[in-house]
Design an enzyme around this catalytic site. Structure first.
Site, PDB file in Angstrom:
ATOM      1  N   LYS A  64       0.804  -1.220   0.000  1.00 46.89           N
ATOM      2  CA  LYS A  64       0.000   0.000   0.000  1.00 46.89           C
ATOM      3  C   LYS A  64       0.837   1.269   0.000  1.00 46.89           C
ATOM      4  CE  LYS A  64      -3.542  -0.528  -0.542  1.00 46.89           C
ATOM      5  NZ  LYS A  64      -4.111  -0.867  -1.883  1.00 46.89           N
ATOM      6  N   THR A  67       2.485   0.630  -5.068  1.00 43.47           N
ATOM      7  CA  THR A  67       3.115  -0.422  -5.872  1.00 43.47           C
ATOM      8  C   THR A  67       2.476  -0.570  -7.247  1.00 43.47           C
ATOM      9  OG1 THR A  67       3.308  -1.600  -3.757  1.00 43.47           O
ATOM     10  CG2 THR A  67       4.038  -2.745  -5.732  1.00 43.47           C
ATOM     11  N   HIS A 140       6.839  -7.873  -2.252  1.00 45.76           N
ATOM     12  CA  HIS A 140       6.809  -7.100  -1.012  1.00 45.76           C
ATOM     13  C   HIS A 140       7.880  -7.601  -0.041  1.00 45.76           C
ATOM     14  CE1 HIS A 140       3.390  -4.809  -2.132  1.00 45.76           C
ATOM     15  NE2 HIS A 140       2.500  -5.764  -2.005  1.00 45.76           N
ATOM     16  N   ARG A 164       6.354   5.239   1.036  1.00 44.66           N
ATOM     17  CA  ARG A 164       5.315   6.252   1.266  1.00 44.66           C
ATOM     18  C   ARG A 164       5.325   6.652   2.741  1.00 44.66           C
ATOM     19  NH1 ARG A 164      -1.089   4.822   0.134  1.00 44.66           N
ATOM     20  NH2 ARG A 164      -1.909   6.957   0.022  1.00 44.66           N
ATOM     21  N   TYR A 225       6.418   7.863  -2.975  1.00 45.05           N
ATOM     22  CA  TYR A 225       5.041   8.031  -3.443  1.00 45.05           C
ATOM     23  C   TYR A 225       4.684   9.509  -3.536  1.00 45.05           C
ATOM     24  CZ  TYR A 225      -0.103   7.585  -3.302  1.00 45.05           C
ATOM     25  OH  TYR A 225      -1.442   7.670  -3.554  1.00 45.05           O
ATOM     26  N   LEU A 259      -1.566   7.390 -16.363  1.00 47.77           N
ATOM     27  CA  LEU A 259      -1.292   7.048 -14.970  1.00 47.77           C
ATOM     28  C   LEU A 259      -2.055   7.907 -13.965  1.00 47.77           C
ATOM     29  CD1 LEU A 259       2.580   6.547 -15.195  1.00 47.77           C
ATOM     30  CD2 LEU A 259       0.860   4.745 -14.960  1.00 47.77           C
ATOM     31  N   PHE A 261      -4.857   9.003 -11.398  1.00 53.81           N
ATOM     32  CA  PHE A 261      -5.585   8.119 -10.488  1.00 53.81           C
ATOM     33  C   PHE A 261      -6.941   7.738 -11.070  1.00 53.81           C
ATOM     34  CE2 PHE A 261      -8.404   7.110  -6.939  1.00 53.81           C
ATOM     35  CZ  PHE A 261      -7.672   6.128  -6.300  1.00 53.81           C
ATOM     36  N   MET A 264      -6.337   5.088 -13.729  1.00 53.24           N
ATOM     37  CA  MET A 264      -5.904   3.835 -13.108  1.00 53.24           C
ATOM     38  C   MET A 264      -7.087   3.132 -12.452  1.00 53.24           C
ATOM     39  SD  MET A 264      -2.535   3.105 -13.304  1.00 53.24           S
ATOM     40  CE  MET A 264      -2.121   2.209 -11.800  1.00 53.24           C
ATOM     41  N   PHE A 291     -10.152  -1.740  -4.532  1.00 50.90           N
ATOM     42  CA  PHE A 291      -8.728  -1.984  -4.378  1.00 50.90           C
ATOM     43  C   PHE A 291      -7.978  -0.648  -4.391  1.00 50.90           C
ATOM     44  CE2 PHE A 291      -4.517  -2.725  -6.283  1.00 50.90           C
ATOM     45  CZ  PHE A 291      -4.019  -3.694  -5.430  1.00 50.90           C
TER      46      PHE A 291
END
Length: 327
Positions: A64, A67, A140, A164, A225, A259, A261, A264, A291
């Site tokens: 989170k 990624t 991860h 982030r 981020y 890209l 938000f 996406m 998600f």
């Protein structure tokens, strides 16, 4: 590599059992100081001996922290903005290596034949190993649990790590875990787990610093981020240079728009909506959500209490002292 396995205190163990509702995981354990699912032990050798290739591209992160956003950026740059090929789900073209270590997905499939679980989830290690080059691989895992060939320097693929702000990561991880893993308990309970390194892949700062310490290596790019949010074109150009690509002004503009938000979140190849239904059914989660939630910065200002904020800030100061990493 010798794995040092530890258990959590009885108090934390009881809290986690109360809060989590995810079958086929066998609880959480500490592996070489990091919190991992109990099922990780079965796959540890396969991860340790995974055959890395020099032309791999690895996207590494704590959960989170942006990624998926970073993965899509990297894949598009490396593949010359081939948006048509990019319609293939990101989970297939940029698979999560350690995903099948997070639960016994084979047992899940047998026990729940009505739930479709993609092949790249059931055996993510084997799926990833057999991809043609160049492979794009998400993980991860902390640096000290990556395949042995990383740590020996035998293979030097490109690695892009994204981190982030810890407070926003905690909030995003909380909502994600409520939606997909049926997490019970309050947000304050979750913050307590996060601060005690009792969430999967924690400790958070130890994870980030493991890659931060490698940032001088030419094959590693360390991103934040917040920098992506504040100046995405700059990060795109920086990443393109790292990947040996040159983007025209039009390509940079096109990828920046791709890209966003909003795009996406609406893109079925990256928003993972095809996985949400089955996983929620498995975990019996009653929480609605996506998600990709909102992707905002500084959510902590409205969602965290002053006491929790102070605890996080003090924890961050203690962990980052002398590291030159800042937020």
């Amino acid at each position: 590599m010798h794995l040092q396995i530890e258990r959590f205190s009885d108090e934390l163990e009881d809290m986690m059992k109360t809060m989590y509702n995810y079958p086929f995981r066998n609880g959480l354990i500490k592996v070489n100081g990091f919190t991992m699912p109990g099922t990780y032990e079965k796959s540890a050798d396969a991860i340790e001996n995974f055959q890395v290739r020099d032309d791999d591209v690895w996207a590494c992160s704590f959960p989170k922290t942006g990624t998926t956003w970073m993965q899509e950026m990297v894949w598009c740059i490396a593949n010359d903005l081939d948006y048509e090929r990019g319609k293939v789900p990101l989970t297939e073209r940029f698979p999560h290596l350690d995903l099948s270590t997070r639960a016994d997905f084979s047992a899940i499939v047998k026990a729940n034949p009505e739930i479709h679980i993609p092949r790249e989830m059931v055996d993510s290690i084997n799926y990833t190993a057999n991809l043609p080059s160049p492979r794009f691989i998400k993980t991860h895992l902390p640096f000290n649990l990556l395949p042995r060939q990383f740590r020996t320097g035998e293979k030097r693929p490109k690695i892009i790590y994204i981190v982030r702000n810890a407070k926003d990561t905690c909030i995003s991880y909380y909502h994600f875990t409520r939606i997909l893993e049926g997490l019970q308990g309050s947000f304050e309970d979750w913050c307590n787990l996060f601060l005690q390194d009792a969430v999967m892949y924690g400790p958070f700062w130890k994870h980030a610093l493991g890659y931060w310490e490698k940032r001088v290596e030419k094959n590693l790019l360390f991103l934040k981020y917040e920098d992506m949010k504040q100046d995405l074109p700059m990060i795109i150009k920086k990443t393109a240079t790292f990947l040996g690509k040159n983007l025209t002004t039009d390509q940079l503009s096109s990828l920046t728009e791709h890209l966003s938000f909003e795009n996406m979140k609406a893109n079925p190849a990256v928003n993972n909506e095809h996985l949400i239904y089955g996983i929620k059914k498995l975990t019996q989660s009653k929480v609605d959500g996506k998600f990709m939630r909102n992707g905002e910065m500084n959510q902590w200002k409205s969602e965290m209490s002053p006491d929790i904020i102070e605890r996080f800030d003090q924890w961050t100061r203690e962990n980052l002292k002398g590291t030159r990493l800042y937020f």
